[in-house]
Write an enzyme that holds these catalytic residues in place. Structure first.
Site, PDB file in Angstrom:
ATOM      1  N   CYS A  77       0.792  -1.217   0.000  1.00 20.81           N
ATOM      2  CA  CYS A  77       0.000   0.000   0.000  1.00 20.81           C
ATOM      3  C   CYS A  77       0.827   1.272   0.000  1.00 20.81           C
ATOM      4  O   CYS A  77       0.274   2.347  -0.043  1.00 20.81           O
ATOM      5  CB  CYS A  77      -0.890  -0.015   1.227  1.00 20.81           C
ATOM      6  SG  CYS A  77       0.009  -0.286   2.745  1.00 20.81           S
ATOM      7  N   GLU A 114      -7.602  -6.007   0.853  1.00 19.98           N
ATOM      8  CA  GLU A 114      -7.525  -4.986   1.913  1.00 19.98           C
ATOM      9  C   GLU A 114      -6.434  -4.008   1.554  1.00 19.98           C
ATOM     10  O   GLU A 114      -5.463  -4.367   0.907  1.00 19.98           O
ATOM     11  CB  GLU A 114      -7.305  -5.631   3.292  1.00 19.98           C
ATOM     12  CG  GLU A 114      -6.050  -6.458   3.453  1.00 19.98           C
ATOM     13  CD  GLU A 114      -4.802  -5.658   3.699  1.00 19.98           C
ATOM     14  OE1 GLU A 114      -4.918  -4.515   4.168  1.00 19.98           O
ATOM     15  OE2 GLU A 114      -3.704  -6.167   3.421  1.00 19.98           O
ATOM     16  N   ARG A 159      -7.392   1.727  13.886  1.00 21.19           N
ATOM     17  CA  ARG A 159      -6.788   1.565  12.564  1.00 21.19           C
ATOM     18  C   ARG A 159      -7.916   1.354  11.571  1.00 21.19           C
ATOM     19  O   ARG A 159      -8.858   0.624  11.849  1.00 21.19           O
ATOM     20  CB  ARG A 159      -5.904   0.332  12.603  1.00 21.19           C
ATOM     21  CG  ARG A 159      -5.083   0.006  11.373  1.00 21.19           C
ATOM     22  CD  ARG A 159      -4.557  -1.416  11.523  1.00 21.19           C
ATOM     23  NE  ARG A 159      -3.473  -1.729  10.619  1.00 21.19           N
ATOM     24  CZ  ARG A 159      -2.193  -1.584  10.911  1.00 21.19           C
ATOM     25  NH1 ARG A 159      -1.832  -1.141  12.090  1.00 21.19           N
ATOM     26  NH2 ARG A 159      -1.256  -1.899  10.037  1.00 21.19           N
ATOM     27  N   ARG A 161      -9.004   0.126   7.678  1.00 26.37           N
ATOM     28  CA  ARG A 161      -8.580  -0.545   6.454  1.00 26.37           C
ATOM     29  C   ARG A 161      -9.692  -0.464   5.421  1.00 26.37           C
ATOM     30  O   ARG A 161     -10.870  -0.631   5.753  1.00 26.37           O
ATOM     31  CB  ARG A 161      -8.272  -2.031   6.702  1.00 26.37           C
ATOM     32  CG  ARG A 161      -7.208  -2.310   7.720  1.00 26.37           C
ATOM     33  CD  ARG A 161      -5.889  -1.693   7.418  1.00 26.37           C
ATOM     34  NE  ARG A 161      -5.137  -2.335   6.336  1.00 26.37           N
ATOM     35  CZ  ARG A 161      -3.929  -1.952   5.953  1.00 26.37           C
ATOM     36  NH1 ARG A 161      -3.335  -0.922   6.550  1.00 26.37           N
ATOM     37  NH2 ARG A 161      -3.304  -2.577   4.982  1.00 26.37           N
TER      38      ARG A 161
HETATM   39  C1  LIG Z   1       0.762  -4.967   3.840  1.00 31.25           C
HETATM   40  S1  LIG Z   1       1.773  -6.366   3.824  1.00 31.25           S
HETATM   41  C2  LIG Z   1       0.584  -7.645   3.996  1.00 31.25           C
HETATM   42  C3  LIG Z   1       0.145  -7.945   5.399  1.00 31.25           C
HETATM   43  C4  LIG Z   1      -0.684  -9.188   5.522  1.00 31.25           C
HETATM   44  N1  LIG Z   1      -1.917  -9.127   4.760  1.00 31.25           N
HETATM   45  C5  LIG Z   1      -1.020  -9.469   6.993  1.00 31.25           C
HETATM   46  O1  LIG Z   1      -2.174  -9.393   7.355  1.00 31.25           O
HETATM   47  O2  LIG Z   1      -0.099  -9.794   7.754  1.00 31.25           O
HETATM   48  C6  LIG Z   1       2.226  -6.557   2.133  1.00 31.25           C
HETATM   49  C7  LIG Z   1       3.247  -7.660   1.876  1.00 31.25           C
HETATM   50  O3  LIG Z   1       3.444  -7.834   0.468  1.00 31.25           O
HETATM   51  C8  LIG Z   1       4.762  -8.325   0.278  1.00 31.25           C
HETATM   52  N2  LIG Z   1       5.123  -8.151  -1.140  1.00 31.25           N
HETATM   53  C9  LIG Z   1       5.364  -6.976  -1.767  1.00 31.25           C
HETATM   54  N3  LIG Z   1       5.634  -7.182  -3.070  1.00 31.25           N
HETATM   55  C10 LIG Z   1       5.573  -8.514  -3.269  1.00 31.25           C
HETATM   56  C11 LIG Z   1       5.780  -9.336  -4.418  1.00 31.25           C
HETATM   57  N4  LIG Z   1       6.094  -8.806  -5.602  1.00 31.25           N
HETATM   58  N5  LIG Z   1       5.641 -10.670  -4.279  1.00 31.25           N
HETATM   59  C12 LIG Z   1       5.323 -11.210  -3.062  1.00 31.25           C
HETATM   60  N6  LIG Z   1       5.129 -10.472  -1.940  1.00 31.25           N
HETATM   61  C13 LIG Z   1       5.255  -9.144  -2.041  1.00 31.25           C
HETATM   62  C14 LIG Z   1       5.572  -7.493   1.256  1.00 31.25           C
HETATM   63  O4  LIG Z   1       6.808  -8.110   1.567  1.00 31.25           O
HETATM   64  C15 LIG Z   1       4.615  -7.377   2.461  1.00 31.25           C
HETATM   65  O5  LIG Z   1       4.909  -8.342   3.441  1.00 31.25           O
END
Ligand SMILES: C[S@@+](CC[C@H](N)C(=O)[O-])C[C@H]1O[C@@H](n2cnc3c(N)ncnc32)[C@H](O)[C@@H]1O
Length: 367
Positions: A77, A114, A159, A161
């Site tokens: 995000c 989300e 928070r 979302r």
């Molecule tokens: C906002 S966090 C998600 C949190 C998760 N939904 C939770 O509830 O714990 C977004 C995640 O996307 C991962 N991410 C970003 N780009 C990515 C990619 N190209 N492939 C796989 N994961 C990726 C990041 O490392 C990060 O951990």
């Protein structure tokens, strides 16, 4: 016994969202994708390594994507965040297209996206809505969107979302709030979440253990209690913390304790160097909650009459995980900084659980 509802978690992080779905019972993860090794390891330690794909989502071939009843997950995000660049050309914003590729392949009955609150006002969100029109990539899905304050679902934190629910089994609105003024249950507070924890953390570092995940050694696996980590602030920092009452912040600092950047900036950033209030939910727990200069992260205990009865430190990782509503049984992998990032990036499991409980009967009905 009903058949488990299968699910895929994309951009899974440490699995905050999966944790909520697991707590709702009846869901079985069949795939999760996360490219950060420490976060993927935390996910694997809690929910299993076999179905976690550690790597870039763009590199997963179509043929590896299984069918599933539900897809959950939040594309990163930062591009939309108030703290980020707000650049619609940010390549991270394009990752939602990967999400659509998974939807096309896995053909879920329902998907849940989300994101941060700005998502609903973004160009990418408008494009997403357009894809659900006839001829679009999401044809056949009805979309609903809402901004959900986690505190209204029992999480002790203010928070918000943005949630998009896509469904091909009939439109599904967001769950009704359950907590708050005029509702059946009151808001949870910081006191509810952390009052039982020791005020003086016994250590400043994680235990020295390592475990292999995906063929690599990763720090961990750590229990919740291992995350009660103190820090070693300077004398000057301690003097600053001591001036801030519950609900207060940088404006409570006397002039001689103000850093120049704050002395010259009389407005904005009101929650920095803030102290929590016992009887309120916390503000948003971000990824650097261990730095008081980044938000309202000072421990709420502060007796106006007795300076000896004040807890002059930021919240610990353990306290942050509690304020994010992680269950006490959740285990963690990674360095201190990485675990903080996992905690701050997560969808509060309590919010995810409310969504999962809401979806479950609809998914069961659809068979
Ligand atoms: C906002 S966090 C998600 C949190 C998760 N939904 C939770 O509830 O714990 C977004 C995640 O996307 C991962 N991410 C970003 N780009 C990515 C990619 N190209 N492939 C796989 N994961 C990726 C990041 O490392 C990060 O951990």
């Amino acid at each position: 016994m009903a058949r488990p509802i299968t699910m895929i978690d994309l951009f899974a992080g440490c699995g905050g969202m999966t944790s909520g779905f697991a707590a709702a019972k009846g869901f079985r993860p069949v795939m999760a994708v996360e490219w950060n090794l420490h976060a993927a390891a935390t996910y694997a330690a809690n929910f299993g390594e076999a179905h976690m794909r550690w790597g870039d989502i763009a590199e997963i071939p179509d043929r590896d994507i299984p069918r599933a009843d539900v897809i959950i997950g939040g594309p990163p995000c930062q591009g939309f965040s108030n703290l980020g660049s707000r650049n619609v050309e940010d390549p991270r914003n394009k990752l939602w297209k990967e999400y659509l590729r998974f939807v096309r392949r896995a053909k879920p009955k329902v998907f849940v996206i989300e994101n941060v609150d700005r998502f609903q006002k973004s160009a990418e969100f408008a494009l997403l809505l357009a894809e659900a029109q006839p001829g679009g990539l999401l044809e056949g899905y009805e979309l609903s969107d809402a901004l959900l304050p986690a505190v209204d679902y029992g999480v002790p934190q203010r928070r918000k979302r943005a949630i998009v629910i896509g469904s091909r089994i009939g439109r599904i609105e967001a769950p009704e709030p359950t907590h708050g003024p005029g509702r059946r249950l009151r808001w949870s507070t910081v006191h509810d979440a952390i009052a039982d924890l020791p005020r003086v953390p016994g250590t400043t570092s994680l235990p020295a253990s390592k475990t292999e995940f995906f063929g690599r050694p990763v720090p961990g696996v750590f229990k919740e209690a291992d995350l009660h980590l103190g820090r070693t602030p300077t004398e000057r920092s301690l003097l600053r913390y001591d001036c801030v009452p519950p609900g207060g912040g940088r404006f409570d600092l006397p002039d001689h304790l103000l850093p120049d950047c704050w002395r010259n900036k009389k407005t904005g950033t009101t929650d920095v160097m803030g102290r929590m209030r016992w009887d309120h939910p916390s503000l948003t727990i971000r990824t650097e909650f261990y730095k008081p200069e980044k938000g309202q992260y000072l421990h709420p205990q502060w007796n106006p009459e007795d300076p000896a009865d004040r807890v002059n430190r930021p919240i610990t990782h353990r306290e942050a995980a509690r304020l994010q509503s992680f269950p006490e049984t959740f285990v963690w992998c990674g360095s201190k900084t990485e675990i903080a990032r996992q905690i701050g990036n997560a969808v509060p499991p309590g919010l995810a659980e409310a969504i999962a409980r809401h979806l479950k009967p609809r998914l069961r009905e659809a068979g």
